[in-house]
Design an enzyme around this catalytic site. Sequence first.
Site, PDB file in Angstrom:
ATOM      1  N   TYR A   1       4.645 -11.523 -57.094  1.00 37.09           N
ATOM      2  CA  TYR A   1       4.797 -10.739 -56.380  1.00 37.09           C
ATOM      3  C   TYR A   1       4.032  -9.029 -56.698  1.00 37.09           C
ATOM      4  O   TYR A   1       2.989  -8.395 -56.013  1.00 37.09           O
ATOM      5  CB  TYR A   1       5.859 -10.764 -55.546  1.00 37.09           C
ATOM      6  CG  TYR A   1       6.070  -9.007 -54.714  1.00 37.09           C
ATOM      7  CD1 TYR A   1       5.341  -9.202 -53.389  1.00 37.09           C
ATOM      8  CD2 TYR A   1       7.008  -7.880 -55.298  1.00 37.09           C
ATOM      9  CE1 TYR A   1       6.053  -8.272 -52.592  1.00 37.09           C
ATOM     10  CE2 TYR A   1       6.944  -7.029 -54.327  1.00 37.09           C
ATOM     11  CZ  TYR A   1       6.357  -7.036 -52.609  1.00 37.09           C
ATOM     12  OH  TYR A   1       6.774  -6.566 -51.618  1.00 37.09           O
TER      13      TYR A   1
ATOM     14  N   LYS B   1       0.696  -6.820 -55.492  1.00 43.43           N
ATOM     15  CA  LYS B   1       1.029  -5.511 -55.089  1.00 43.43           C
ATOM     16  C   LYS B   1      -0.417  -4.605 -55.605  1.00 43.43           C
ATOM     17  O   LYS B   1      -1.167  -3.556 -55.176  1.00 43.43           O
ATOM     18  CB  LYS B   1       2.323  -4.680 -55.385  1.00 43.43           C
ATOM     19  CG  LYS B   1       3.160  -5.116 -54.404  1.00 43.43           C
ATOM     20  CD  LYS B   1       2.729  -5.331 -52.759  1.00 43.43           C
ATOM     21  CE  LYS B   1       3.163  -5.322 -51.965  1.00 43.43           C
ATOM     22  NZ  LYS B   1       2.583  -5.082 -50.172  1.00 43.43           N
TER      23      LYS B   1
END
Length: 207
Positions: A39, A43
């Site tokens: 994750y 980003k």
Amino acid sequence: AARDAGARRMVFASSCSVYGANLRLPKRETFRAKPISPYAASKLTGEMYCSVFNSLWDIETVSLRYFNVFGPRQPANSEYASVIPLFITMMLRGEQPTIFGDGYQRRDFTYVDNVVSANILSATAPKAAGKVFNVGCGQPLDINELVDSLNGMLETDIKPRYAPTRAGDVRDAWADITLAQRVLGYQPVVDVTEGLRRTVGHIRESL
């Protein structure tokens, strides 16, 4: 797509998770990113795309690193559920919440109104283009303190369960918001205590 549509500026929702294994505190935008989860890596990749588009083409980009956003209507039944709606929902039902680790890991819980404010400011601030900003409150709270606060608001006395720390979890993270204050004019409008009260009230009513 934003470039093709002729948008002047795009604001990207990034995350404080990009700091990852960088242990320096409070987190500043100048610190080296060290993501430790897929994750977080996604980003950081998004921020890089924004930087490239801002440099090469006629579209301004701003990346906002959100810190532990919470608030009303945030789902508690998702595998990606934030700890706050999950804990409130469980404790209202008389269930013990589970803390992964010793509970002394600190977070910068940020009420959703603050994030909305930062997004609106980022859309128009003259000197924001091409930059990355932290969006938080700069008020660290550990998970044990969170449970204590919720017990006080819910008038309960529920002890949490403890489980082993999960891979990819960051130990401590709270924001230095100096840059956002200076460039965006950002200022938190709701502190964590008031945000918890509003969120408890909403979830209590919805249940």
